[in-house]
Design an enzyme around this catalytic site. Structure first.
Site: not given
Ligand code: B12
Ligand code: SF4
Ligand code: SF4
Length: 391
Positions: A138, A192, A198
């Site tokens: 991260d 996708c 989304c």
């Protein structure tokens, strides 16, 4: 030892260590990210939380000289809490990426153990004395989803997240840059198809359609800022005081995905669905004890309290009016006073004359511009109600 057998040993050890998915990528530069990263910056679409040095994001050789491979890992996290959420009083909610112990610690632990294992294997080899490892999760310089995609863990969806076949997108990502030359895994093709769920479901139109986003419009970002939250986002956060899961919850790849592999990731109800009123007056020490281990506490208690005040208004919690009024009068932080004024303007509409009088009175004691602005707006809103009631 041929690298292939070391790779097989690492894969086997990763299973033992509780790493749910592992993949190997080359440490070639991420040229494909150069344009998107520049564009995001030029447009002002960054959150400011990402690593700021773009070359370091593209060139793993800026992490250390001569990297050859990147080992990417993913750990799946729970999406459903086993305990029931009591209906006793108004509660907030932390997004799922903040359930249980902060994932940074969990992934760092797994990666360090894996590095120890590789070093112990290397001890028998002469060439291994110069082996290097740079673990990151991260907060490192690399773009975690891009590394994971290259290493074959999954594909980057239109919501910008890494989607794995087995666990959907509810996985945390980490990687180890190394100068060991491993055979790279195949990357996973974009999956996708024609789906745009989304993008349609995002309440703030933050998602731009190609996997990128205007991070400043993302509710996850908005819940993590320290100043006043712009008004357009306040109702949209509903009761979620940290993060946002909407573009994951609607994704077909996440249907029925709920993994409880890691005891440290198990949520408890009072932590991740905290009672809102007690949160507003919690001391620093209590906050650290109750919420300090959650990923969602990294910005301290103020953003969570500000969001908690908004969540009370969104939940119609009129019983919180005395506490909100106390905050307006006594809290030293302008963001808390200003947000409490806004919540009073919504919750006080049953007694608008009382609140207009109180807020007007308070105007003369207030000097912070953001609070004065909220006071003016709140008084206008409540006065309209008073006027309407008179006819
Ligand atoms: C800054 C940051 C944020 C910011 C900005 C998010 C963003 N998308 O940029 C904010 C605060 C909004 C945020 C929110 C969240 N985050 Co965050 N975040 C990061 C962080 C630290 C950096 C991301 C970054 O560099 N963005 C800038 C660039 C890369 O984004 P970009 O310009 O839009 O570029 C993208 C597109 O161009 C696209 N792209 C490029 N080529 C192609 C090709 C195709 C075909 C497609 C479709 C896309 C595509 O890919 C690029 C990379 O995403 C990473 C950790 C890390 N070091 O990478 C975690 C990370 C992305 N976050 C994570 C999580 C869990 C979240 C939240 C779900 C948390 C929550 N519940 O609230 C939300 C999800 C929001 C969302 N839909 O992205 C995880 C995601 C795990 C996963 N499965 O993918 C990460 C990887 C942390 C981790 N190590 O686990 N985050
Ligand atoms: S996390 Fe929420 S606000 Fe952010 S892009 Fe996804 S749906 Fe939109
Ligand atoms: S909701 Fe549809 S478009 Fe969005 S990431 Fe999932 S599969 Fe892709």
């Amino acid at each position: 030892m041929p690298k292939k057998s070391l790779k097989q040993k690492i894969i086997a050890e990763s299973r033992r260590l509780g790493i749910d998915k592992i993949g190997f990528a080359s440490a070639e530069p991420f040229y494909e990210l150069e344009k998107p990263l520049q564009k995001q910056r030029e447009k002002g679409y960054n959150s400011g939380f990402e690593h700021q040095n773009i070359p370091e994001r593209i060139y793993p050789e800026l992490t250390f000289e001569g990297p050859k491979s990147i080992i990417a890992i993913a750990l799946a996290y729970p999406t459903k809490i086993h305990e029931g959420v009591p209906k006793d009083e108004k509660r907030g909610m932390f997004a799922r990426a903040s359930w249980g112990t902060d994932y940074h610690f969990i992934l760092e632990d797994r990666m360090n153990k894996l590095i120890e294992f590789i070093k112990s294997e290397a001890a028998q080899l002469e060439e291994a004395s110069g082996w290097r490892f740079a673990p990151q999760v991260d907060t490192g310089e690399l773009v975690d989803v891009a590394v994971a995609q290259r290493a074959g863990l999954g594909f980057i969806g239109r919501n910008g997240l890494l989607i794995t076949e087995e666990y959907g997108s509810f996985v945390y990502l980490g990687e180890i840059v190394t100068n060991i030359d491993f055979e790279a895994d195949q990357s996973v093709p974009f999956g996708c198809g024609e789906c745009t769920r989304c993008i349609k479901a995002c309440p703030t139109t933050a998602l731009l359609g190609d996997g990128s986003m205007n991070a400043k419009r993302c509710l996850s970002y908005q819940t993590q800022t320290k100043g006043m939250m712009p008004e357009e986002y306040r109702k949209k956060i509903r009761n979620v005081i940290y993060g946002c899961d909407i573009c994951q919850m609607v994704c077909p790849y996440n249907k029925d995905k709920d993994f409880h592999f890691h005891p440290e990731m198990e949520p408890t109800v009072d932590e991740v669905y905290p009672k809102l009123q007690p949160l507003l007056t919690i001391t620093n020490k209590e906050f650290k004890e109750s919420f300090g281990h959650l990923a969602g506490s990294w910005r301290g208690k103020k953003p969570l309290q500000r969001n908690g005040i908004i969540a009370l208004a969104n939940g119609g919690a009129r019983e919180a009016l005395p506490l909100l009024w106390q905050l307006v009068q006594q809290d030293p932080r302008p963001e808390i006073r200003g947000t409490a004024v806004w919540s009073i303007s919504r919750l006080g509409s049953k007694q608008p004359d009382l609140w207009v009088t109180r807020l007007r009175e308070h105007q003369s004691h207030e000097s912070a511009p953001e609070v004065l602005e909220e006071l003016t707006k709140a008084i206008i809103k409540l006065q309209e109600k008073v006027d309407k009631n008179q006819f």
